[in-house]
Design a protein around this motif. Structure first.
Motif, short mmCIF file in Angstrom:
data_model
loop_
_atom_site.label_atom_id
_atom_site.label_comp_id
_atom_site.label_asym_id
_atom_site.label_seq_id
_atom_site.Cartn_x
_atom_site.Cartn_y
_atom_site.Cartn_z
N LYS A 298 0.83 -1.20 0.00
CA LYS A 298 0.00 0.00 0.00
C LYS A 298 0.87 1.25 0.00
O LYS A 298 0.60 2.21 -0.75
N GLU A 299 1.91 1.26 0.82
CA GLU A 299 2.73 2.46 0.95
C GLU A 299 3.57 2.73 -0.29
O GLU A 299 3.88 3.89 -0.61
N THR A 300 3.96 1.67 -1.00
CA THR A 300 4.82 1.85 -2.18
C THR A 300 4.03 1.82 -3.49
O THR A 300 4.61 1.95 -4.56
N ALA A 301 2.72 1.60 -3.39
CA ALA A 301 1.83 1.63 -4.55
C ALA A 301 2.26 0.64 -5.63
O ALA A 301 2.26 0.94 -6.83
N VAL A 302 2.62 -0.57 -5.21
CA VAL A 302 3.03 -1.60 -6.16
C VAL A 302 1.83 -2.40 -6.61
O VAL A 302 0.74 -2.34 -6.01
N LYS A 303 2.02 -3.19 -7.64
CA LYS A 303 1.02 -4.19 -8.03
C LYS A 303 1.40 -5.47 -7.30
O LYS A 303 2.36 -6.14 -7.66
N SER A 304 0.66 -5.79 -6.25
CA SER A 304 0.99 -6.91 -5.37
C SER A 304 0.25 -8.16 -5.83
O SER A 304 -0.98 -8.23 -5.80
N LEU A 305 1.01 -9.18 -6.25
CA LEU A 305 0.44 -10.45 -6.69
C LEU A 305 0.78 -11.52 -5.66
O LEU A 305 1.91 -11.59 -5.17
N LYS A 306 -0.20 -12.37 -5.35
CA LYS A 306 -0.02 -13.36 -4.29
C LYS A 306 -0.46 -14.74 -4.78
O LYS A 306 -1.35 -14.86 -5.62
N VAL A 307 0.16 -15.76 -4.19
CA VAL A 307 -0.20 -17.13 -4.45
C VAL A 307 -0.38 -17.84 -3.11
O VAL A 307 0.26 -17.47 -2.12
N VAL A 308 -1.26 -18.86 -3.07
CA VAL A 308 -1.54 -19.58 -1.82
C VAL A 308 -1.13 -21.05 -2.00
O VAL A 308 -1.92 -21.87 -2.48
N PRO A 309 0.09 -21.42 -1.63
CA PRO A 309 0.51 -22.83 -1.71
C PRO A 309 -0.31 -23.68 -0.72
O PRO A 309 -0.73 -23.19 0.32
N ASP A 310 -0.50 -24.95 -1.03
CA ASP A 310 -1.23 -25.83 -0.11
C ASP A 310 -0.67 -27.25 -0.21
O ASP A 310 0.02 -27.61 -1.16
N HIS A 311 -0.99 -28.09 0.78
CA HIS A 311 -0.37 -29.40 0.89
C HIS A 311 -0.84 -30.37 -0.19
O HIS A 311 -0.10 -31.26 -0.58
N GLU A 312 -2.07 -30.23 -0.68
CA GLU A 312 -2.54 -31.13 -1.73
C GLU A 312 -1.81 -30.86 -3.03
O GLU A 312 -1.43 -31.79 -3.76
N ASP A 313 -1.59 -29.59 -3.32
CA ASP A 313 -0.82 -29.24 -4.52
C ASP A 313 0.63 -29.71 -4.37
O ASP A 313 1.23 -30.18 -5.33
N LEU A 314 1.17 -29.58 -3.17
CA LEU A 314 2.54 -30.06 -2.91
C LEU A 314 2.65 -31.54 -3.21
O LEU A 314 3.62 -31.98 -3.86
N ALA A 315 1.70 -32.34 -2.76
CA ALA A 315 1.73 -33.78 -3.00
C ALA A 315 1.70 -34.08 -4.50
O ALA A 315 2.42 -34.96 -4.99
N SER A 316 0.91 -33.33 -5.24
CA SER A 316 0.79 -33.57 -6.68
C SER A 316 2.05 -33.17 -7.45
O SER A 316 2.31 -33.68 -8.54
N ARG A 317 2.85 -32.27 -6.86
CA ARG A 317 4.05 -31.78 -7.54
C ARG A 317 5.34 -32.39 -6.98
O ARG A 317 6.44 -31.99 -7.37
N LEU A 318 5.23 -33.33 -6.08
CA LEU A 318 6.40 -33.85 -5.37
C LEU A 318 7.50 -34.32 -6.32
O LEU A 318 8.66 -33.93 -6.18
N GLU A 319 7.15 -35.14 -7.27
CA GLU A 319 8.17 -35.67 -8.18
C GLU A 319 8.62 -34.63 -9.19
O GLU A 319 9.79 -34.63 -9.60
N ALA A 320 7.76 -33.71 -9.57
CA ALA A 320 8.17 -32.62 -10.45
C ALA A 320 9.21 -31.75 -9.76
O ALA A 320 10.20 -31.31 -10.38
N LEU A 321 9.02 -31.49 -8.48
CA LEU A 321 9.99 -30.71 -7.71
C LEU A 321 11.32 -31.45 -7.59
O LEU A 321 12.39 -30.84 -7.69
N ALA A 322 11.27 -32.76 -7.39
CA ALA A 322 12.49 -33.54 -7.31
C ALA A 322 13.28 -33.43 -8.61
O ALA A 322 14.52 -33.31 -8.60
N TYR A 323 12.59 -33.43 -9.73
CA TYR A 323 13.25 -33.31 -11.02
C TYR A 323 13.86 -31.91 -11.20
O TYR A 323 14.99 -31.78 -11.66
#
Length: 625
Positions: A338-363
């Motif tokens: 708010k103070e710097t007037a940026v375009k703030s983009l956010k993402v919400v990681p979660d454990h189900e997505d983590l499980a689905s990406r486990l082997e992709a992350l290992a690679y």
């Protein structure tokens, strides 16, 4: 910026093309090949069409290869491998002060064909030889074919921001930006280092070691050069840069402090300015802590003074948030945004997505990593890619150089004992997220470190392995360095930080993003390590050097916040919500863990269970299961 690879020894075009495709995510914009030592340029299927090189084919005595992510000088004049006067370079990274170096080289009679930093780097080697690296402010991993000395000269930047992996035997030398690429060389096997795998389970990542989880692959260490003689097959590495931190006892003096604070901010501002030099869009990874916030505010100040083409009309920031979990830092992110007037983009990681990406992350990461924070950073970089931003600024290194970790406070107190502030600082331990118990443990570990390491090993390994009683040492200095806060901080930079930089490189490059680190400008690090510890932790405030340096710049609520989270995830909660069941099922089917004699039916903490499932995923992805 890019992906580099090469082999000195018999190879063939099909092998090189396969390696190039493996590294395409690091450089989707262009592709190039050059035979070594008989220099001839070739193209591949992804080479810019206007470059009319013959297609690479058949057998070669050796070659350099390159994948380009265009950041500076987007024209084909900066195509790699780049040749000049018979010298050939492949270069991954950025030399931020290339403009001033170019001016110096022009004064020495050199002429330039391109406007980027690659030709400046190569010309610097032609002019200054192996000491060229002393002139560079940046991040790099590169290899140069020197036709006069008949050597391959390679180098890695001072802090290990950019990776350099290699294989060497009596006949071959091969290198690449990632282990998975090296594994495609026919002479390199995927044999695991079993002791290193066990060491990971006990101690976590160890990217500060030459040895990798793949037995035949080594990493060139930060601040090291490598020389390979083509005729003799001899390979040597040596350190070209180091720091000797200030270990003098000191009592805080406000007048002297003001000088330190002013100088720190001055160098930091210039470090940010240099890292904004880009022909593509730049944004900032914002966690809500002091380090990332200082970058966002500094960029805003620079934008007030003049146009910053790489930022444009509005600065973009990228954050991971978690709703109601303790790990969530939305409150602080929103204040800064708010103070710097940026375009703030956010993402919400979660454990189900983590499980689905486990082997992709290992690679992506080639080796197991320590915590789910790496996954969160991966999601942030995906968000960056979707936004159209190509370069990010990141706050890594701020804790180490300015005294940000709770452990540093008891060390500072001990090293300056006795002085008039001893008892008052003892009272301030809690204020610094430290404790009197940690203070006592620090005293004990300082004098009986080997005993402490063995006790820790025994506690962790109990119930982990079925039969092993073998002590596997930590292997580095960091966990044994308790003599001085600055020495510990420098050891942490050489060990713990190298792990974080490795994961940052793989996460960003997985999405063709370049990450830059203003706090790792070597001028700032050299200066900060010369500042006595009494100015880094004072009156119970960790990171006092940063807090005072950025007074009047950063919002006071952010600048003087007492909680230190350090880019966490709600990992424990995720395990309780179901990831633990997924992980236990996954490791129970791992042949590799059973081969390591792991008790896959044991009762594990969420931290150890994460390492187990991560190691099991790595073994499966790289076909060791």
């Amino acid at each position: 910026m890019c992906g580099i690879f090469g082999v000195i020894g018999k190879t063939n075009a099909n092998e090189l093309l396969e390696i190039s495709q493996i590294l395409k995510h690091r450089g989707p914009d262009d592709e190039g090949f050059c035979s070594i030592p008989n220099v001839k340029h070739f193209c591949g299927p992804d080479t810019v069409r206007s470059l009319l090189f013959p297609k690479i084919s058949g057998d070669l005595d050796g070659a350099f290869g390159y994948r380009r992510l265009s950041i500076i000088d987007l024209s084909v004049k900066s195509h790699q491998p780049m040749e000049k006067d018979g010298y050939v370079v492949v270069f991954n990274g950025e030399i931020y002060n290339f403009a001033s170096i170019r001016e110096e080289l022009e004064g020495l009679g050199h002429q330039f064909n391109s406007s980027g930093d690659t030709e400046v780097l190569l010309t610097s080697y032609i002019q200054w030889g192996e000491r060229c690296v002393d002139h560079f402010n940046g991040m790099w991993a590169f290899s140069i074919w020197d036709p006069k000395r008949r050597i391959v000269f390679s180098s890695r930047d001072r802090f290990g921001i950019k990776p350099f992996l290699y294989f060497h035997d009596d006949r071959y030398f091969a290198f690449a930006s990632e282990q998975k690429a090296l594994l495609k060389f026919s002479k390199v096997s995927n044999n695991p280092d079993l002791e290193d795998a066990k060491r990971y389970l006990i101690w976590g990542m160890q990217n500060f070691s030459e040895n990798c989880m793949f037995k035949e692959i080594k990493r060139l260490l930060p601040s090291h050069n490598l020389v390979f003689n083509v005729d003799t097959g001899e390979l040597k590495t040596y350190e070209y840069w180091n720091i000797h931190p200030n270990t003098e006892k000191s009592v805080y003096d406000e007048k002297q402090g003001q000088m330190y604070f002013q100088k720190f901010r001055e160098i930091f501002t210039d470090a940010v300015r240099l890292r904004l030099i880009s022909d593509v869009k730049v944004g900032t990874a914002l966690s809500g802590g002091i380090d990332s916030s200082s970058i966002v505010y500094t960029v805003r100040e620079l934008m007030k003074k003049q146009s910053v083409p790489s930022i444009g009309d509005i600065q973009y920031t990228f954050s991971a948030v978690y709703g109601n979990y303790v790990a969530d830092e939305s409150k602080w992110i929103d204040i800064v945004a708010k103070e710097t007037a940026v375009k703030s983009l956010k993402v919400v990681p979660d454990h189900e997505d983590l499980a689905s990406r486990l082997e992709a992350l290992a690679y992506v990461h080639d080796e197991p990593f320590d915590s789910t924070s790496t996954y969160a950073q991966y999601r942030v970089m995906n968000l960056v890619r979707e936004s159209g931003v190509t370069v990010t600024l990141d706050g890594q290194g701020g804790d180490e150089i300015a005294g940000g970790y709770p452990l540093y406070m008891p060390m500072m107190i001990l090293e300056n004992f006795p002085n008039k502030t001893f008892f008052s600082e003892i009272k301030n331990l809690k204020k610094a997220n430290s404790s009197f118990g940690l203070f006592l443990r620090t005293i004990g570990t300082r004098y009986v470190n080997d005993v402490a390491q063995r006790r820790y090993f025994k506690e962790i390994s109990k119930g982990l392995f079925n039969h092993t009683n073998q002590f596997i040492p930590y292997g580095g200095r960091s966990k044994a360095e308790f003599s001085h806060m600055n020495l510990r901080a420098w050891s942490d930079m050489r060990e713990e930080l190298v792990d974080l930089l490795k994961t940052a490189d793989r996460n960003s490059m997985a999405f063709s993003i370049e990450s830059r680190f203003p706090y790792l400008d070597y001028r700032l690090v050299e200066f900060a390590m010369s500042v006595p510890s009494a100015y880094k932790i004072h009156q119970g405030w960790t990171k006092y050097l940063s807090r005072r340096s950025f007074e009047g710049l950063i919002n006071d609520k952010v600048l003087w916040r007492k909680d230190k989270l350090g880019f966490p995830t709600p990992q424990k909660a995720w395990f309780e919500m179901g990831f633990s069941d997924f992980a236990m099922n996954y490791i129970s089917n791992s042949k590799f863990l059973k081969y390591l004699d792991v008790n896959v039916n044991g009762v594990f903490s969420h931290k150890l269970l994460w390492r187990l499932v991560n190691l099991a995923a790595w073994a499966r992805v790289f076909e060791m299961d």
